[in-house]
Design an enzyme around this catalytic site. Structure first.
Site, PDB file in Angstrom:
ATOM      1  N   THR A 119       0.844  -1.190   0.000  1.00  0.00           N
ATOM      2  CA  THR A 119       0.000   0.000   0.000  1.00  0.00           C
ATOM      3  C   THR A 119       0.883   1.245   0.000  1.00  0.00           C
ATOM      4  O   THR A 119       1.718   1.408   0.881  1.00  0.00           O
ATOM      5  CB  THR A 119      -0.937  -0.037   1.224  1.00  0.00           C
ATOM      6  OG1 THR A 119      -1.910  -1.059   0.996  1.00  0.00           O
ATOM      7  CG2 THR A 119      -1.649   1.290   1.434  1.00  0.00           C
ATOM      8  N   HIS A 172      -7.090 -11.026  -0.941  1.00  0.00           N
ATOM      9  CA  HIS A 172      -6.503 -10.572   0.324  1.00  0.00           C
ATOM     10  C   HIS A 172      -7.330 -11.129   1.486  1.00  0.00           C
ATOM     11  O   HIS A 172      -8.401 -10.613   1.799  1.00  0.00           O
ATOM     12  CB  HIS A 172      -6.492  -9.049   0.354  1.00  0.00           C
ATOM     13  CG  HIS A 172      -5.620  -8.446   1.427  1.00  0.00           C
ATOM     14  ND1 HIS A 172      -5.263  -9.128   2.576  1.00  0.00           N
ATOM     15  CD2 HIS A 172      -5.024  -7.228   1.525  1.00  0.00           C
ATOM     16  CE1 HIS A 172      -4.494  -8.347   3.323  1.00  0.00           C
ATOM     17  NE2 HIS A 172      -4.337  -7.191   2.706  1.00  0.00           N
ATOM     18  N   ASN A 204      -4.111  -9.960   7.348  1.00  0.00           N
ATOM     19  CA  ASN A 204      -3.857  -8.663   7.980  1.00  0.00           C
ATOM     20  C   ASN A 204      -5.070  -7.973   8.601  1.00  0.00           C
ATOM     21  O   ASN A 204      -5.138  -6.741   8.655  1.00  0.00           O
ATOM     22  CB  ASN A 204      -3.162  -7.722   6.989  1.00  0.00           C
ATOM     23  CG  ASN A 204      -1.756  -8.212   6.677  1.00  0.00           C
ATOM     24  OD1 ASN A 204      -1.223  -9.054   7.399  1.00  0.00           O
ATOM     25  ND2 ASN A 204      -1.157  -7.709   5.612  1.00  0.00           N
ATOM     26  N   TYR A 264      -8.199  -7.722   7.683  1.00  0.00           N
ATOM     27  CA  TYR A 264      -9.248  -7.136   6.833  1.00  0.00           C
ATOM     28  C   TYR A 264     -10.441  -8.089   6.715  1.00  0.00           C
ATOM     29  O   TYR A 264     -10.493  -9.124   7.381  1.00  0.00           O
ATOM     30  CB  TYR A 264      -8.650  -6.750   5.476  1.00  0.00           C
ATOM     31  CG  TYR A 264      -7.579  -5.693   5.637  1.00  0.00           C
ATOM     32  CD1 TYR A 264      -7.908  -4.425   6.125  1.00  0.00           C
ATOM     33  CD2 TYR A 264      -6.237  -5.966   5.385  1.00  0.00           C
ATOM     34  CE1 TYR A 264      -6.930  -3.457   6.334  1.00  0.00           C
ATOM     35  CE2 TYR A 264      -5.254  -5.010   5.588  1.00  0.00           C
ATOM     36  CZ  TYR A 264      -5.606  -3.754   6.068  1.00  0.00           C
ATOM     37  OH  TYR A 264      -4.644  -2.807   6.286  1.00  0.00           O
ATOM     38  N   ASN A 303      -3.866  -5.018  12.694  1.00  0.00           N
ATOM     39  CA  ASN A 303      -5.185  -4.398  12.708  1.00  0.00           C
ATOM     40  C   ASN A 303      -6.103  -4.988  13.773  1.00  0.00           C
ATOM     41  O   ASN A 303      -7.320  -5.118  13.581  1.00  0.00           O
ATOM     42  CB  ASN A 303      -5.835  -4.469  11.321  1.00  0.00           C
ATOM     43  CG  ASN A 303      -5.143  -3.539  10.337  1.00  0.00           C
ATOM     44  OD1 ASN A 303      -4.955  -2.357  10.633  1.00  0.00           O
ATOM     45  ND2 ASN A 303      -4.726  -4.059   9.199  1.00  0.00           N
TER      46      ASN A 303
HETATM   47  C1  8OZ Z   1      -0.114  -0.831   5.271  1.00  0.00           C
HETATM   48  C2  8OZ Z   1      -0.932   0.286   5.285  1.00  0.00           C
HETATM   49  C3  8OZ Z   1      -2.215   0.186   4.815  1.00  0.00           C
HETATM   50  C4  8OZ Z   1      -2.697  -1.028   4.337  1.00  0.00           C
HETATM   51  C5  8OZ Z   1      -2.044  -4.736   4.477  1.00  0.00           C
HETATM   52  C6  8OZ Z   1      -3.155  -3.498   2.730  1.00  0.00           C
HETATM   53  O1  8OZ Z   1      -1.499  -4.714   5.577  1.00  0.00           O
HETATM   54  C7  8OZ Z   1      -2.381  -3.457   3.794  1.00  0.00           C
HETATM   55  C8  8OZ Z   1      -1.872  -2.156   4.326  1.00  0.00           C
HETATM   56  C9  8OZ Z   1      -0.580  -2.035   4.798  1.00  0.00           C
HETATM   57  O2  8OZ Z   1      -2.323  -5.798   3.900  1.00  0.00           O
END
Ligand code: 8OZ
Length: 371
Positions: free
Chosen positions: A34, A182, A185, A187, A242
């Site tokens: 990103t 994806h 992480n 999400y 996250n």
């Molecule tokens: C860093 C900042 C924002 C998003 C991920 C898409 O960790 C990201 C991401 C990484 O997979």
């Protein structure tokens, strides 16, 4: 260059590999990164085309995480793949990479609860359950805590699955060689998988079987849309990224891989340990996953070229994805082959901005000429 690679012990990284439909000339993959440099409307820019073209020597480029639909966005200036203008922008990027001899897949992304109302037209982020994450996101006002999410209604789920499939079709229309789902992480897809974020009491929550249901449905739909041999998936079994958590990741991920295996995917991409951090964050038997998957196995997280070559030589991995090293070394495979020193990435220019810290890292030849 081959003989130099043999001398430095990195020769295993320069064996070609067929991963599904992807014919890869080497094992050195550019990880999805990103960089928050998309233009208005989440449209990829000419500068992004330059950045990716510079990195076309990678065995495979995985383009940065890209929202499949508007409510999949969680950060300022990330690209999308849901509008015609975005498809046209990505087409310029894939043309540039292909002209330079590269191969490129798009990472399909929905952030779920990792977002902010200011990025969503005032609406709450969507998630498996209405549990806010302990996490921050990047907005027009800088870093802010993520907004409280609302739980997706059960009847919204088929539309979500269809939107992933449509995004995959659009990615191929935009000239990508494939897509990466994806599911890492913290999400949306990982929020469904892991019990720290999924407290649903319908058939998408509760048992591991139920928590896998949405990620599997998405993978099946994407596979039907573009062919499994053009699909990879990224997972992060133990990451705390996250604010995500899972009580019992080992059996969950073993079962998940067993369910993915019949889909004929090109590759599985696993982040080992804490994303961008401690590789030994939590004990986990990655080999037990790999044994369950017939396709190419891609690993990631702070690999040096030497570690990567050893992992490939010893059969622990087929492919190794490099993040920071690809930011700072556009010609990373050439540097590894030559045994040249690697430039260090400047973290202050990772997210947002323009060409500085993005397209201005020197190539080996320029670096030598400047000395
Ligand atoms: C860093 C900042 C924002 C998003 C991920 C898409 O960790 C990201 C991401 C990484 O997979």
């Amino acid at each position: 260059m081959k003989h130099v690679a043999a001398e430095t012990g990195v020769a295993p990284l320069f064996e070609p590999l067929q991963a599904g439909a992807l014919a890869l000339p080497n094992r050195i993959v550019m990880a999805p990164l990103t960089r928050n440099r998309a233009g208005p409307g989440g449209v990829p820019t000419e500068l992004m085309a330059t950045y990716y073209r510079q990195r076309a020597r990678a065995g495979l480029i995985i383009a940065e995480a890209t929202q499949i639909r508007p409510d999949g966005q969680g950060y300022l200036d990330t690209p999308g793949i849901h509008s015609e203008a975005q498809v046209a922008g990505w087409r310029r990027v894939t043309d540039a990479v292909h002209t330079a001899g590269g191969r490129m897949v798009l990472q399909l992304w929905h952030v779920g609860r990792i977002s902010h109302t200011s990025l969503l037209g005032g609406h709450a982020p969507v998630a498996p359950s209405a549990i806010p994450a302990e996490a921050k996101t990047y907005t027009a006002e800088g870093f802010q805590p993520v907004s409280a999410p609302r739980a997706l209604e059960r009847d919204e789920i088929p539309g979500l699955v269809a939107d992933f499939a449509r995004a995959a079709e659009r990615a191929l229309d935009a000239g990508f060689d494939g897509v990466e789902i994806h599911a890492a992480n913290g999400y949306l897809l990982e929020q469904f998988l892991k019990d720290g974020a999924n407290r649903r009491d319908d058939d998408y929550g509760g048992s591991a079987e139920n928590r896998m249901r949405l990620p599997l449905a998405v993978t099946e739909a994407v596979t039907e849309a573009v062919g499994g041999d053009r699909v990879g998936i990224r997972i992060s079994p133990v990451t705390p990224a996250n604010g995500i958590d899972e009580t019992d990741p080992q059996p969950l991920y073993e079962a998940f891989i067993e369910r993915l295996s019949p889909l004929g995917l090109a590759y599985v991409h696993v982040i080992e340990g804490a994303t961008g951090g401690d590789r030994d964050y939590r004990p986990f038997d990655y080999a037990a996953l790999r044994r369950r998957f017939p396709g190419a196995w891609m690993v990631n997280n702070r690999y040096s070229p030497e570690m990567a070559a050893a992992a490939v030589a010893e059969g622990q991995a087929d492919l190794v994805a490099f993040g920071r090293s690809f930011i700072a070394n556009p010609d990373l495979p050439d540097r590894i082959a030559a045994g040249a020193p690697l430039q260090k990435a400047d973290s202050s220019t990772f997210y947002g901005g323009g060409a500085e810290g993005y397209t201005d890292y020197p190539f080996l030849k320029e670096a030598e000429a400047a000395q």
